[in-house]
Design a protein around this motif. Sequence first.
Motif, PDB file in Angstrom:
ATOM      1  N   VAL A 223     -27.599  29.299   9.912  1.00 43.28           N
ATOM      2  CA  VAL A 223     -27.401  27.889   9.353  1.00 43.28           C
ATOM      3  C   VAL A 223     -28.071  27.194  10.240  1.00 43.28           C
ATOM      4  N   THR A 224     -28.129  27.405  11.565  1.00 42.13           N
ATOM      5  CA  THR A 224     -28.667  26.649  12.672  1.00 42.13           C
ATOM      6  C   THR A 224     -30.154  26.827  12.447  1.00 42.13           C
ATOM      7  N   GLN A 225     -30.799  27.878  12.231  1.00 42.00           N
ATOM      8  CA  GLN A 225     -32.379  28.035  11.878  1.00 42.00           C
ATOM      9  C   GLN A 225     -32.693  27.378  10.549  1.00 42.00           C
ATOM     10  N   ALA A 226     -31.439  27.132   9.695  1.00 39.60           N
ATOM     11  CA  ALA A 226     -31.986  26.582   8.336  1.00 39.60           C
ATOM     12  C   ALA A 226     -32.127  25.104   8.655  1.00 39.60           C
TER      13      ALA A 226
ATOM     14  N   ALA B 122     -23.371  17.721   9.862  1.00 41.11           N
ATOM     15  CA  ALA B 122     -22.107  17.083  10.178  1.00 41.11           C
ATOM     16  C   ALA B 122     -21.129  18.051   9.515  1.00 41.11           C
ATOM     17  N   ALA B 123     -21.501  18.185   8.342  1.00 42.04           N
ATOM     18  CA  ALA B 123     -20.545  19.536   7.570  1.00 42.04           C
ATOM     19  C   ALA B 123     -20.293  20.577   8.239  1.00 42.04           C
ATOM     20  N   TRP B 124     -21.353  21.124   8.580  1.00 37.20           N
ATOM     21  CA  TRP B 124     -21.285  22.547   9.452  1.00 37.20           C
ATOM     22  C   TRP B 124     -20.942  22.535  11.008  1.00 37.20           C
TER      23      TRP B 124
ATOM     24  N   GLU C  54     -11.103  24.914   8.792  1.00 37.11           N
ATOM     25  CA  GLU C  54     -10.364  25.961   9.420  1.00 37.11           C
ATOM     26  C   GLU C  54     -10.267  27.117   8.640  1.00 37.11           C
ATOM     27  N   PRO C  55     -10.850  28.216   9.223  1.00 37.50           N
ATOM     28  CA  PRO C  55     -10.844  29.441   8.327  1.00 37.50           C
ATOM     29  C   PRO C  55      -9.411  30.083   8.310  1.00 37.50           C
ATOM     30  N   GLY C  56      -8.444  29.697   9.357  1.00 34.95           N
ATOM     31  CA  GLY C  56      -7.057  30.519   9.298  1.00 34.95           C
ATOM     32  C   GLY C  56      -7.444  31.870   9.854  1.00 34.95           C
ATOM     33  N   THR C  57      -6.524  32.806   9.406  1.00 34.41           N
ATOM     34  CA  THR C  57      -6.785  34.304   9.860  1.00 34.41           C
ATOM     35  C   THR C  57      -8.121  34.645   9.289  1.00 34.41           C
ATOM     36  N   ARG C  58      -8.604  35.769  10.198  1.00 31.73           N
ATOM     37  CA  ARG C  58      -9.676  36.320  10.083  1.00 31.73           C
ATOM     38  C   ARG C  58      -9.891  37.085   8.877  1.00 31.73           C
TER      39      ARG C  58
ATOM     40  N   HIS D 272     -24.633  27.622  -3.150  1.00 30.77           N
ATOM     41  CA  HIS D 272     -23.881  27.182  -1.924  1.00 30.77           C
ATOM     42  C   HIS D 272     -23.782  28.173  -0.848  1.00 30.77           C
ATOM     43  N   LEU D 273     -23.979  29.597  -1.320  1.00 30.80           N
ATOM     44  CA  LEU D 273     -23.851  30.679  -0.255  1.00 30.80           C
ATOM     45  C   LEU D 273     -25.306  31.077   0.186  1.00 30.80           C
ATOM     46  N   THR D 274     -26.296  30.874  -0.680  1.00 28.52           N
ATOM     47  CA  THR D 274     -27.584  31.386  -0.265  1.00 28.52           C
ATOM     48  C   THR D 274     -28.530  30.338   0.102  1.00 28.52           C
ATOM     49  N   TRP D 275     -28.650  29.165  -0.699  1.00 31.00           N
ATOM     50  CA  TRP D 275     -29.492  28.194  -0.445  1.00 31.00           C
ATOM     51  C   TRP D 275     -29.421  27.186   0.503  1.00 31.00           C
ATOM     52  N   TYR D 276     -30.650  26.908   1.431  1.00 28.78           N
ATOM     53  CA  TYR D 276     -30.668  26.206   2.643  1.00 28.78           C
ATOM     54  C   TYR D 276     -31.460  25.018   1.908  1.00 28.78           C
ATOM     55  N   GLY D 277     -30.552  24.090   1.941  1.00 33.04           N
ATOM     56  CA  GLY D 277     -31.092  22.666   1.448  1.00 33.04           C
ATOM     57  C   GLY D 277     -30.021  21.528   1.242  1.00 33.04           C
ATOM     58  N   PRO D 278     -30.250  20.624   0.208  1.00 32.53           N
ATOM     59  CA  PRO D 278     -29.368  19.513   0.017  1.00 32.53           C
ATOM     60  C   PRO D 278     -27.883  20.250  -0.195  1.00 32.53           C
ATOM     61  N   SER D 279     -27.819  21.399  -0.863  1.00 37.56           N
ATOM     62  CA  SER D 279     -26.445  21.873  -0.997  1.00 37.56           C
ATOM     63  C   SER D 279     -25.754  22.259   0.095  1.00 37.56           C
ATOM     64  N   LEU D 280     -26.233  22.532   1.225  1.00 40.44           N
ATOM     65  CA  LEU D 280     -25.552  22.840   2.598  1.00 40.44           C
ATOM     66  C   LEU D 280     -24.462  21.553   2.945  1.00 40.44           C
ATOM     67  N   ALA D 281     -24.820  20.371   2.479  1.00 43.28           N
ATOM     68  CA  ALA D 281     -23.830  19.212   2.706  1.00 43.28           C
ATOM     69  C   ALA D 281     -22.393  19.580   2.283  1.00 43.28           C
ATOM     70  N   GLU D 282     -22.530  20.301   0.938  1.00 40.22           N
ATOM     71  CA  GLU D 282     -21.116  20.568   0.366  1.00 40.22           C
ATOM     72  C   GLU D 282     -20.584  21.705   0.416  1.00 40.22           C
TER      73      GLU D 282
END
Length: 239
Positions: A89-92, A117-119, A124-128, A215-225
């Motif tokens: 995500v950081t690289q994106a 900001a979203a990322w 909170e993921p809760g339990t792994r 939302h899982l694989t695209w790196y673009g505006p969809s990253l916000a949601e």
Amino acid sequence: MRVVSLVPSLTEAVALTVPGALVGATDWCTHPAALDVARIRGTKNPDTDRILALAPDLVIANEEENRAPDLDALRSAGLEVLVTEVRTVTQAFRELERVLGACGAPVRPRWLDEAEAAWAAPPEPGTRTTAVVPIWRRPWMVLGRNTFAGDVLARLGVHHLYAAHPERYPRVPPDELRAADPDLVVLPDEPYRFTAEDGPEAFPGLRCALVSGRHLTWYGPSLAEAPRVLGEALRAARP
């Protein structure tokens, strides 16, 4: 600028940030929905003659989605090709800034600030949670090591069980996936379109989460949601 995009997520990013810059995109570039540009076939089989005829100032591509011989052919014909590499995500975020700057964006877009900001504080993921993540069937293939989608899931508290596999997208038969005994099977709707009727039946007794591949694989505006959309889908998983 005249830009041809060979990557759906980059197409969306450029179209929203530098309106009018795109003159060509692949048949798989579905966002934004009203995009009206020349189509140059797919990410793996672009029509290089069509691209040359569009006389772009820049072609944007990705080292994973696009084939090196196609990119070499465009360079040999005199075109400038910018190739991104996105495994986290950081690289994106870093690569998106580079692409948008190269395409003539006058300022940093608001959606990119919102995505960061979203990322910065995902839900909170809760339990792994452990998971297997098929991305294709016939043959069955799953997320392996060093993938953008794997990093997305890890940030949401989901550890996919083939993250240490030598291959990035290994072929693994469903009986082996079931034997791995994951807490969850994550089934995106792209690149293979898994649905409630096509996918979960291969994993009886296991919780399956049908998620948005964009939302899982695209790196673009969809990253916000993406954190919210994926988080809701993961929580809604059922056997």
